[in-house]
Design a protein around this motif. Structure first.
Motif, PDB file in Angstrom:
ATOM      1  N   GLN A  46       0.853  -1.182   0.000  1.00 35.77           N
ATOM      2  CA  GLN A  46       0.000   0.000   0.000  1.00 35.77           C
ATOM      3  C   GLN A  46       0.891   1.235   0.000  1.00 35.77           C
ATOM      4  N   ASN A  50       0.915   5.709  -0.444  1.00 37.86           N
ATOM      5  CA  ASN A  50       0.034   6.871  -0.375  1.00 37.86           C
ATOM      6  C   ASN A  50      -0.033   7.561  -1.739  1.00 37.86           C
ATOM      7  N   LEU A  51      -1.026   8.396  -1.884  1.00 35.59           N
ATOM      8  CA  LEU A  51      -1.297   9.043  -3.168  1.00 35.59           C
ATOM      9  C   LEU A  51      -0.118   9.880  -3.650  1.00 35.59           C
ATOM     10  N   HIS A  52       0.533  10.579  -2.757  1.00 36.23           N
ATOM     11  CA  HIS A  52       1.681  11.407  -3.142  1.00 36.23           C
ATOM     12  C   HIS A  52       2.809  10.541  -3.699  1.00 36.23           C
ATOM     13  N   ILE A  97      -3.285   2.029  -3.807  1.00 34.34           N
ATOM     14  CA  ILE A  97      -3.027   3.449  -3.581  1.00 34.34           C
ATOM     15  C   ILE A  97      -4.048   3.946  -2.558  1.00 34.34           C
ATOM     16  N   ALA A  98      -3.530   4.627  -1.514  1.00 33.85           N
ATOM     17  CA  ALA A  98      -4.387   5.074  -0.410  1.00 33.85           C
ATOM     18  C   ALA A  98      -4.222   6.570  -0.172  1.00 33.85           C
ATOM     19  N   ARG A  99      -5.258   7.145   0.435  1.00 34.18           N
ATOM     20  CA  ARG A  99      -5.186   8.536   0.879  1.00 34.18           C
ATOM     21  C   ARG A  99      -5.501   8.543   2.366  1.00 34.18           C
ATOM     22  N   ALA A 100      -4.602   9.102   3.141  1.00 36.33           N
ATOM     23  CA  ALA A 100      -4.746   9.156   4.601  1.00 36.33           C
ATOM     24  C   ALA A 100      -4.959   7.760   5.178  1.00 36.33           C
ATOM     25  N   GLY A 101      -4.269   6.779   4.597  1.00 35.21           N
ATOM     26  CA  GLY A 101      -4.348   5.413   5.095  1.00 35.21           C
ATOM     27  C   GLY A 101      -5.570   4.628   4.643  1.00 35.21           C
ATOM     28  N   LYS A 102      -6.476   5.280   3.895  1.00 32.98           N
ATOM     29  CA  LYS A 102      -7.689   4.608   3.427  1.00 32.98           C
ATOM     30  C   LYS A 102      -7.481   4.161   1.972  1.00 32.98           C
TER      31      LYS A 102
END
Length: 75
Positions: free
Chosen positions: A2, A4-6, A27-32
């Motif tokens: 997993q 992060n988006l960045h 791909i996750a944003r803020a762990g989601k």
């Protein structure tokens, strides 16, 4: 794996290669988790024509069985 988006924006080509090699890349944003990178299946699909072939047999002789009706319609 997993990421992060960045990191996905920065290293997209690396993650695409890993997905092509069979690794799961999420791909996750803020762990989601948001999306999963997966290879596109480009293999040609086998198509079976006549999926019900040999399931029934028509034994009627259309011309002979309906000769009176055909003659009445078309003279």
């Amino acid at each position: 794996m997993q990421v992060n988006l960045h990191a996905a924006k920065t290293h997209l080509s690396r993650y695409v290669e890993q997905a092509l090699d069979g690794d799961e890349v999420v791909i996750a944003r803020a762990g989601k988790p948001l999306v999963k990178l997966v290879p596109v299946d480009t293999s040609p699909r086998r198509r079976t024509l006549g999926f019900m072939s040999n399931q029934g047999i028509a034994t009627a002789d259309v011309k002979a069985d309906f000769v009176d009706d055909i003659n009445a319609m078309f003279g």
